[in-house]
Design an enzyme around this catalytic site. Structure first.
Site, PDB file in Angstrom:
ATOM      1  N   ASP A  48      46.053  76.074  19.579  1.00  0.00           N
ATOM      2  CA  ASP A  48      46.591  74.411  19.708  1.00  0.00           C
ATOM      3  C   ASP A  48      46.783  74.413  21.075  1.00  0.00           C
ATOM      4  O   ASP A  48      48.074  74.904  21.606  1.00  0.00           O
ATOM      5  CB  ASP A  48      47.711  74.038  18.708  1.00  0.00           C
ATOM      6  N   TYR A  53      49.255  70.143  28.373  1.00  0.00           N
ATOM      7  CA  TYR A  53      49.955  71.442  28.700  1.00  0.00           C
ATOM      8  C   TYR A  53      49.627  72.038  29.976  1.00  0.00           C
ATOM      9  O   TYR A  53      50.131  73.021  30.222  1.00  0.00           O
ATOM     10  CB  TYR A  53      49.867  72.370  27.365  1.00  0.00           C
ATOM     11  N   LYS A  78      44.000  67.801  23.205  1.00  0.00           N
ATOM     12  CA  LYS A  78      44.212  66.491  23.131  1.00  0.00           C
ATOM     13  C   LYS A  78      44.226  65.618  24.260  1.00  0.00           C
ATOM     14  O   LYS A  78      44.283  66.271  25.439  1.00  0.00           O
ATOM     15  CB  LYS A  78      45.916  66.469  22.503  1.00  0.00           C
ATOM     16  N   HIS A 111      46.524  62.344  21.806  1.00  0.00           N
ATOM     17  CA  HIS A 111      47.954  63.162  21.882  1.00  0.00           C
ATOM     18  C   HIS A 111      49.142  61.993  21.344  1.00  0.00           C
ATOM     19  O   HIS A 111      49.886  62.574  20.493  1.00  0.00           O
ATOM     20  CB  HIS A 111      48.350  63.607  22.993  1.00  0.00           C
ATOM     21  N   SER A 148      47.707  62.355  16.746  1.00  0.00           N
ATOM     22  CA  SER A 148      48.945  63.047  16.725  1.00  0.00           C
ATOM     23  C   SER A 148      50.115  62.129  17.210  1.00  0.00           C
ATOM     24  O   SER A 148      49.749  60.933  18.094  1.00  0.00           O
ATOM     25  CB  SER A 148      48.852  64.089  18.131  1.00  0.00           C
ATOM     26  N   ASN A 149      51.234  62.195  16.232  1.00  0.00           N
ATOM     27  CA  ASN A 149      52.250  61.280  16.585  1.00  0.00           C
ATOM     28  C   ASN A 149      51.852  59.851  16.101  1.00  0.00           C
ATOM     29  O   ASN A 149      52.646  58.799  16.489  1.00  0.00           O
ATOM     30  CB  ASN A 149      52.692  61.316  17.935  1.00  0.00           C
ATOM     31  N   PRO A 198      57.623  73.703  14.202  1.00  0.00           N
ATOM     32  CA  PRO A 198      57.756  74.086  12.990  1.00  0.00           C
ATOM     33  C   PRO A 198      59.065  74.908  12.799  1.00  0.00           C
ATOM     34  O   PRO A 198      59.739  75.197  12.071  1.00  0.00           O
ATOM     35  CB  PRO A 198      56.691  75.137  12.411  1.00  0.00           C
ATOM     36  N   SER A 240      54.832  81.132  20.398  1.00  0.00           N
ATOM     37  CA  SER A 240      55.730  82.140  21.163  1.00  0.00           C
ATOM     38  C   SER A 240      55.067  82.802  22.140  1.00  0.00           C
ATOM     39  O   SER A 240      53.788  82.673  22.206  1.00  0.00           O
ATOM     40  CB  SER A 240      56.173  83.235  20.066  1.00  0.00           C
ATOM     41  N   ARG A 245      57.367  88.432  18.311  1.00  0.00           N
ATOM     42  CA  ARG A 245      57.301  87.108  17.602  1.00  0.00           C
ATOM     43  C   ARG A 245      56.079  86.478  17.030  1.00  0.00           C
ATOM     44  O   ARG A 245      55.893  86.132  16.052  1.00  0.00           O
ATOM     45  CB  ARG A 245      58.230  86.200  18.379  1.00  0.00           C
TER      46      ARG A 245
HETATM   47  N1  LIG Z   1      51.145  66.919  19.374  1.00  0.00           N
HETATM   48  C1  LIG Z   1      52.561  66.843  19.864  1.00  0.00           C
HETATM   49  O1  LIG Z   1      53.081  66.024  20.567  1.00  0.00           O
HETATM   50  C2  LIG Z   1      53.262  68.278  20.093  1.00  0.00           C
HETATM   51  C3  LIG Z   1      54.442  68.175  20.328  1.00  0.00           C
HETATM   52  C4  LIG Z   1      55.298  69.453  20.395  1.00  0.00           C
HETATM   53  C5  LIG Z   1      54.599  70.678  19.870  1.00  0.00           C
HETATM   54  N2  LIG Z   1      53.227  70.705  19.457  1.00  0.00           N
HETATM   55  C6  LIG Z   1      52.554  71.841  19.300  1.00  0.00           C
HETATM   56  O2  LIG Z   1      53.032  72.674  18.460  1.00  0.00           O
HETATM   57  C7  LIG Z   1      53.524  73.870  18.835  1.00  0.00           C
HETATM   58  C8  LIG Z   1      54.851  74.554  18.229  1.00  0.00           C
HETATM   59  O3  LIG Z   1      55.832  73.700  18.647  1.00  0.00           O
HETATM   60  P1  LIG Z   1      57.018  73.826  19.887  1.00  0.00           P
HETATM   61  O4  LIG Z   1      56.395  74.652  20.784  1.00  0.00           O
HETATM   62  O5  LIG Z   1      57.444  72.488  19.840  1.00  0.00           O
HETATM   63  O6  LIG Z   1      58.097  74.905  19.144  1.00  0.00           O
HETATM   64  P2  LIG Z   1      58.196  75.717  17.950  1.00  0.00           P
HETATM   65  O7  LIG Z   1      57.053  76.629  17.550  1.00  0.00           O
HETATM   66  O8  LIG Z   1      58.796  74.963  17.042  1.00  0.00           O
HETATM   67  O9  LIG Z   1      59.447  76.724  18.590  1.00  0.00           O
HETATM   68  C9  LIG Z   1      59.154  77.585  19.685  1.00  0.00           C
HETATM   69  C10 LIG Z   1      60.404  78.182  20.042  1.00  0.00           C
HETATM   70  O10 LIG Z   1      60.793  79.361  19.236  1.00  0.00           O
HETATM   71  C11 LIG Z   1      60.908  80.698  19.956  1.00  0.00           C
HETATM   72  N3  LIG Z   1      60.244  81.382  18.779  1.00  0.00           N
HETATM   73  C12 LIG Z   1      59.060  81.396  18.242  1.00  0.00           C
HETATM   74  N4  LIG Z   1      58.742  82.607  17.131  1.00  0.00           N
HETATM   75  C13 LIG Z   1      60.123  83.027  17.365  1.00  0.00           C
HETATM   76  C14 LIG Z   1      60.779  83.904  16.480  1.00  0.00           C
HETATM   77  N5  LIG Z   1      59.888  84.611  15.408  1.00  0.00           N
HETATM   78  N6  LIG Z   1      61.902  84.372  16.502  1.00  0.00           N
HETATM   79  C15 LIG Z   1      62.900  83.852  17.400  1.00  0.00           C
HETATM   80  N7  LIG Z   1      62.155  82.659  18.245  1.00  0.00           N
HETATM   81  C16 LIG Z   1      61.046  82.281  18.257  1.00  0.00           C
HETATM   82  C17 LIG Z   1      59.722  80.541  20.913  1.00  0.00           C
HETATM   83  O11 LIG Z   1      60.507  81.435  21.837  1.00  0.00           O
HETATM   84  P3  LIG Z   1      59.444  82.532  22.728  1.00  0.00           P
HETATM   85  O12 LIG Z   1      58.178  81.473  23.177  1.00  0.00           O
HETATM   86  O13 LIG Z   1      60.085  82.406  23.937  1.00  0.00           O
HETATM   87  O14 LIG Z   1      59.120  83.590  22.136  1.00  0.00           O
HETATM   88  C18 LIG Z   1      60.124  79.132  21.322  1.00  0.00           C
HETATM   89  O15 LIG Z   1      61.327  79.003  22.177  1.00  0.00           O
HETATM   90  C19 LIG Z   1      53.426  73.597  20.510  1.00  0.00           C
HETATM   91  O16 LIG Z   1      53.305  74.742  21.050  1.00  0.00           O
HETATM   92  C20 LIG Z   1      52.192  72.855  20.471  1.00  0.00           C
HETATM   93  O17 LIG Z   1      51.059  73.421  20.135  1.00  0.00           O
HETATM   94  C21 LIG Z   1      52.518  69.163  19.632  1.00  0.00           C
END
Ligand SMILES: NC(=O)c1ccc[n+]([C@@H]2O[C@H](COP(=O)([O-])OP(=O)(O)OC[C@H]3O[C@@H](n4cnc5c(N)ncnc54)[C@H](OP(=O)(O)O)[C@@H]3O)[C@@H](O)[C@H]2O)c1
Length: 283
Positions: A48, A53, A78, A111, A148-149, A198, A240, A245
């Protein structure tokens, strides 16, 4: 779902692998290339990314470097908030195709529904953009199209002129933030819900109740979140850049949360905050 390659079926019949690898805040260049490459090695087959980004090029490089057949990998990107309109959208998708170095995109999303730049005319702006996406879909440049959103009022507006309904809505879905109204609305219209953030953008690791659950199941907090997302019927997108992880987040097919615990996690209201209101964001 029994493995990373098992998928949901979209309303147009396209298969989408049940966990996507997130790349928001992953810097373009070495970090993005090595984390996406590492994810593909670990078995993810769904990446994704987004124009905003700034790392589509790295995703393209990692996919090529993996040596895995393009047809086995599902790539989502997106549309930037700075782009709307028919011609502009055609051009922007062309740029994504170039950066990703691919002949087609598996899923292309708008997006955000109401960017600041188009706030006075988001309805027409999205309608024109959607017309371009439908054309690219018909031409086979994009295998599925979505949003999205988007909240129900944005979707109602889009459907006034759309010929093809969105196949996906990607929204923030995590413990305590289940956006029930949006989810019910989308499901009633055959849209798959993708769960972004998530892990609550990393905030979930500070929640004591989640640590207790992790202990109970002998799994990590991240694995509990991802499993919960799948059991709710969402498609989680954990991000990640850390190799251990990246792997850990795939090991979610060897246990099952009880229905009571699935409910408990849903009911942790606001533990990691709530989704931003797309009509008042400042971007
Ligand atoms: N459509 C939208 O508007 C929108 C908005 C937000 C996100 N997204 C998508 O959704 C994806 C995921 O959401 P997100 O990036 O907001 O955050 P997330 O996946 O909820 O959390 C990522 C964070 O958790 C840490 N992490 C991951 N696995 C872990 C584990 N097993 N143990 C401990 N820490 C862990 C990562 O650290 P490290 O990376 O340092 O390991 C990072 O700091 C995005 O990357 C993007 O592709 C879309």
């Amino acid at each position: 779902m029994k493995s990373l390659t098992d998928g949901y079926k979209l309303s147009n019949g396209v298969e989408i692998p049940c966990i996507g690898f997130g790349t928001w805040q992953t810097p373009n260049g070495d970090v993005a290339v090595s984390s996406v490459f590492g994810a593909l090695e670990a078995g993810y087959r769904h990446i994704d990314t987004a124009q905003m980004y700034g790392n589509e090029e790295s995703v393209g490089i990692a996919v090529k470097k993996s040596g895995i057949d393009r047809s086995e990998i599902f790539i989502t990107t997106k549309l930037s908030n700075s782009v709307r309109g028919y011609r502009q959208t055609l051009d922007a998708v062309e740029q994504s195709l170039k950066k990703l170095d691919t002949a087609y995109i598996d899923l292309f999303l708008i997006h955000w529904p109401n960017p600041v730049k188009f706030r006075d005319r988001w309805q027409e702006a999205n309608a024109e953009t959607w017309r371009a996406l439908e054309e690219l879909y018909d031409a086979g440049r994009i295998r599925s199209i979505g949003i999205s959103n988007f909240r129900p009022h944005h979707i109602e507006e889009l459907m006034k002129t759309a010929k093809i309904a969105p196949m996906v809505n990607q929204i923030r879905l995590c413990p305590g933030d289940t956006q029930d109204e949006v989810v019910d609305y989308c499901r009633a219209r055959g849209m798959l819900l993708e769960a972004y953030s998530p892990l609550g953008v990393g905030k979930i690791f500070e929640v004591p109740e989640m640590r207790k659950l992790a202990e109970k199941y002998g799994k990590s907090v991240a694995q509990i979140c991802i499993r919960w997302s799948l059991q709710r019927g969402y498609l989680p997108l954990p991000k990640s850049v850390t190799p251990s992880r990246i792997r850990e987040n795939t090991e979610v097919f060897d246990f099952e949360l009880s229905p009571e615990d699935v409910r408990l996690i849903a009911d942790m209201k606001g533990v990691v905050g709530y989704a931003a209101d797309p009509d008042t964001t400042n971007f």
